[in-house]
Design a protein around this motif. Structure first.
Motif, PDB file in Angstrom:
ATOM      1  N   ALA A 153       0.961  -1.072   0.362  1.00 58.39           N
ATOM      2  CA  ALA A 153       0.206   0.059  -0.035  1.00 58.39           C
ATOM      3  C   ALA A 153       0.594   1.257  -0.085  1.00 58.39           C
ATOM      4  CB  ALA A 153      -1.241   0.282   1.401  1.00 58.39           C
ATOM      5  N   GLY A 154       1.793   0.831  -0.016  1.00 57.59           N
ATOM      6  CA  GLY A 154       2.835   1.852   0.177  1.00 57.59           C
ATOM      7  C   GLY A 154       4.003   2.044   1.170  1.00 57.59           C
ATOM      8  N   TYR A 155       5.114   3.366   0.856  1.00 53.37           N
ATOM      9  CA  TYR A 155       6.656   2.699   1.426  1.00 53.37           C
ATOM     10  C   TYR A 155       7.033   3.983   1.806  1.00 53.37           C
ATOM     11  CZ  TYR A 155       8.660   3.341  -3.869  1.00 53.37           C
ATOM     12  OH  TYR A 155       8.491   3.889  -4.857  1.00 53.37           O
ATOM     13  N   ALA A 156       8.341   3.817   1.963  1.00 51.93           N
ATOM     14  CA  ALA A 156       8.904   5.503   2.420  1.00 51.93           C
ATOM     15  C   ALA A 156      10.392   4.731   2.487  1.00 51.93           C
ATOM     16  CB  ALA A 156       8.509   6.156   3.440  1.00 51.93           C
ATOM     17  N   VAL A 157      11.320   5.183   1.657  1.00 52.43           N
ATOM     18  CA  VAL A 157      13.055   5.207   1.970  1.00 52.43           C
ATOM     19  C   VAL A 157      13.670   6.089   2.551  1.00 52.43           C
ATOM     20  CG1 VAL A 157      14.692   4.379   0.650  1.00 52.43           C
ATOM     21  CG2 VAL A 157      12.574   3.818   0.065  1.00 52.43           C
ATOM     22  N   GLY A 158      14.788   6.180   3.295  1.00 56.65           N
ATOM     23  CA  GLY A 158      16.216   7.129   4.075  1.00 56.65           C
ATOM     24  C   GLY A 158      16.669   7.326   3.190  1.00 56.65           C
ATOM     25  N   PRO A 159      17.888   8.221   3.285  1.00 56.16           N
ATOM     26  CA  PRO A 159      19.143   8.185   2.353  1.00 56.16           C
ATOM     27  C   PRO A 159      19.833   7.084   2.439  1.00 56.16           C
ATOM     28  CG  PRO A 159      18.321  10.017   4.533  1.00 56.16           C
ATOM     29  CD  PRO A 159      17.907   8.959   4.576  1.00 56.16           C
ATOM     30  N   TRP A 160      20.035   7.080   0.495  1.00 51.92           N
ATOM     31  CA  TRP A 160      20.528   6.171   0.250  1.00 51.92           C
ATOM     32  C   TRP A 160      22.496   5.720   0.963  1.00 51.92           C
ATOM     33  CZ3 TRP A 160      18.406   2.079  -1.306  1.00 51.92           C
ATOM     34  CH2 TRP A 160      16.925   2.407  -2.150  1.00 51.92           C
ATOM     35  N   GLN A 161      22.600   4.526   1.241  1.00 50.99           N
ATOM     36  CA  GLN A 161      24.267   4.407   1.422  1.00 50.99           C
ATOM     37  C   GLN A 161      24.778   4.030   1.297  1.00 50.99           C
ATOM     38  OE1 GLN A 161      24.463   6.427   4.256  1.00 50.99           O
ATOM     39  NE2 GLN A 161      22.695   6.976   5.017  1.00 50.99           N
ATOM     40  N   PRO A 162      26.149   3.521   0.699  1.00 49.28           N
ATOM     41  CA  PRO A 162      26.302   2.590   0.085  1.00 49.28           C
ATOM     42  C   PRO A 162      26.396   1.167   1.399  1.00 49.28           C
ATOM     43  CG  PRO A 162      28.332   4.663   1.037  1.00 49.28           C
ATOM     44  CD  PRO A 162      26.816   4.059   1.684  1.00 49.28           C
ATOM     45  N   TYR A 163      26.533   0.128  -0.162  1.00 43.71           N
ATOM     46  CA  TYR A 163      26.227  -0.957   0.740  1.00 43.71           C
ATOM     47  C   TYR A 163      27.265  -1.649   1.039  1.00 43.71           C
ATOM     48  CZ  TYR A 163      25.140  -5.973  -0.376  1.00 43.71           C
ATOM     49  OH  TYR A 163      24.776  -7.024  -0.161  1.00 43.71           O
ATOM     50  N   ASP A 164      27.787  -2.540   1.836  1.00 39.90           N
ATOM     51  CA  ASP A 164      28.900  -2.919   3.093  1.00 39.90           C
ATOM     52  C   ASP A 164      28.361  -4.178   3.079  1.00 39.90           C
ATOM     53  OD1 ASP A 164      30.900  -3.780   3.682  1.00 39.90           O
ATOM     54  OD2 ASP A 164      30.964  -2.146   5.715  1.00 39.90           O
ATOM     55  N   PRO A 165      28.557  -5.302   2.081  1.00 37.15           N
ATOM     56  CA  PRO A 165      27.758  -6.541   2.158  1.00 37.15           C
ATOM     57  C   PRO A 165      28.190  -7.590   3.963  1.00 37.15           C
ATOM     58  CG  PRO A 165      29.544  -7.288   0.564  1.00 37.15           C
ATOM     59  CD  PRO A 165      29.326  -5.530   1.092  1.00 37.15           C
ATOM     60  N   SER A 166      29.456  -6.679   4.414  1.00 40.44           N
ATOM     61  CA  SER A 166      29.777  -7.040   5.581  1.00 40.44           C
ATOM     62  C   SER A 166      28.745  -6.894   6.887  1.00 40.44           C
ATOM     63  CB  SER A 166      31.163  -7.130   6.021  1.00 40.44           C
ATOM     64  OG  SER A 166      31.478  -5.566   6.087  1.00 40.44           O
ATOM     65  N   ARG A 167      27.759  -6.080   6.332  1.00 31.77           N
ATOM     66  CA  ARG A 167      27.223  -5.759   7.477  1.00 31.77           C
ATOM     67  C   ARG A 167      25.424  -6.263   6.922  1.00 31.77           C
ATOM     68  NH1 ARG A 167      28.635   0.918   8.765  1.00 31.77           N
ATOM     69  NH2 ARG A 167      30.801   0.473  10.182  1.00 31.77           N
TER      70      ARG A 167
END
Length: 329
Positions: free
Chosen positions: A155-169
């Motif tokens: 029904a809806g979605y909100a997204v915060g600021p994009w961050q670098p993707y770190d697969p170790s986290r």
């Protein structure tokens, strides 16, 4: 067998008018349910909507046990359902909405198969998200095919600021707040036992549905905590460790009209969304993305984002039987 076009039209009308409908009386299976979902999305696209991405449901082992299934489910994310970070969600669009915190991935390349999901540039960035789920069925009750046909209650979605993707986290603490109070806390490790599996699972299910994941699309990887009812005027905030936060406020109901001859009421400073905001677009290379914000205390409390948990869940198995459900996906 259910009439695919008829059920899609019923669910489409329920979503457009924000009025719940009874569950279908006839029995139907998962394959037919995905055909209904496809027709439901086709109706939206015909009216000028666009796809902003895809979503996964039942990504936690607890939810799958509750539903009596062994596989996850797949839905589409319409662009018109986006809610801008820090803005207002129009409650008149929903029936009985609930919110849940999500890990959101930004697709970095065209993904036509699960193998494509393993490419180094498959994920361009990651962010904290909030999904609004809102079953179009009465009393939020449905079977597995019912919720698939209803586009997984999206029904809806909100997204915060994009961050670098770190697969170790990947095993990160999560909190969901309502009006500054922590209502749920958990870990991203609850998502498929490891949220890094989400893109490959989305590619697998998209391939089955004849869909290709496009660069710039969002992937809602699944809920990290139980869903919480959303009420008018509530301020919702989610935060994920190292990824920052996202928030919005549910719009309050419009005031009743004044009686003739009465003094005019002062206008408020907040109004409902006049139109659906655009879905977040692609960002630059992860190396140039903004720095992740540090976890902060919830307003009015001393709570912080919890640390990661141990013991990730096992990977999902083959589909199982269907059962009724009260919660969303």
């Amino acid at each position: 067998m259910t009439d695919v076009h008829e059920l899609a039209a019923v669910l489409d009308e329920a979503a457009r008018t924000a009025r719940a409908v009874p569950r279908p009386e006839q029995d139907y299976g998962v394959a037919d349910a995905y055909r209904v979902q496809e027709e439901l999305i086709r109706l939206r696209l015909e009216r000028g909507d666009r796809l902003a991405g895809v979503k996964l449901g039942f990504t936690s082992e607890g939810k799958r046990r509750q539903m009596g299934v062994r596989d996850i489910i797949f839905g589409r994310v319409p662009e018109s359902s986006a809610i801008l970070d820090g803005s207002y969600a129009d409650m008149s669009r929903y029936i009985h909405p609930r919110v849940e915190p999500e890990v959101v991935y930004l697709v970095g390349r065209r993904i036509a198969s699960p193998g494509d999901a393993l490419a180094p540039d498959a994920i361009a960035a990651v962010a904290t998200g909030i999904e609004v789920i809102d079953s179009r069925y009465e009393d939020f009750r449905f079977s597995l095919p019912d919720v698939i046909a209803d586009n997984t209650s999206a029904a809806g979605y909100a997204v915060g600021p994009w961050q670098p993707y770190d697969p170790s986290r990947w095993n990160l603490g999560v909190v969901l707040e309502i009006d500054g109070r922590v209502v749920h806390a958990g870990s991203t490790g609850a998502i498929l036992g490891d949220p890094r599996r989400a893109l490959a699972e989305a590619a697998r299910l998209a391939l089955r549905a004849g869909t290709v994941l496009e660069p710039g699309w969002v992937l809602l990887a699944g809920a990290a905590t139980p869903a919480e009812p959303l009420t008018p005027g509530a301020r919702v905030r989610a935060e994920i460790q190292h990824l920052g936060s996202v928030s919005f406020t549910a719009s309050a109901p419009e005031p009743a009209p004044e009686a003739p001859g009465s003094a005019p009421r002062a206008s408020g400073s907040v109004s409902a969304q006049g139109s659906a905001p655009r879905a977040p677009g692609p960002v630059s290379a992860p190396g140039s993305a903004p720095r992740a914000s540090e976890p902060v205390s919830a307003p009015g409390s001393a709570s912080k984002v919890p640390g990661p948990v141990s013991a990730p869940e096992p990977a999902p198995k083959a589909p199982g039987p269907e059962a009724p459900e009260r919660e969303g996906s």
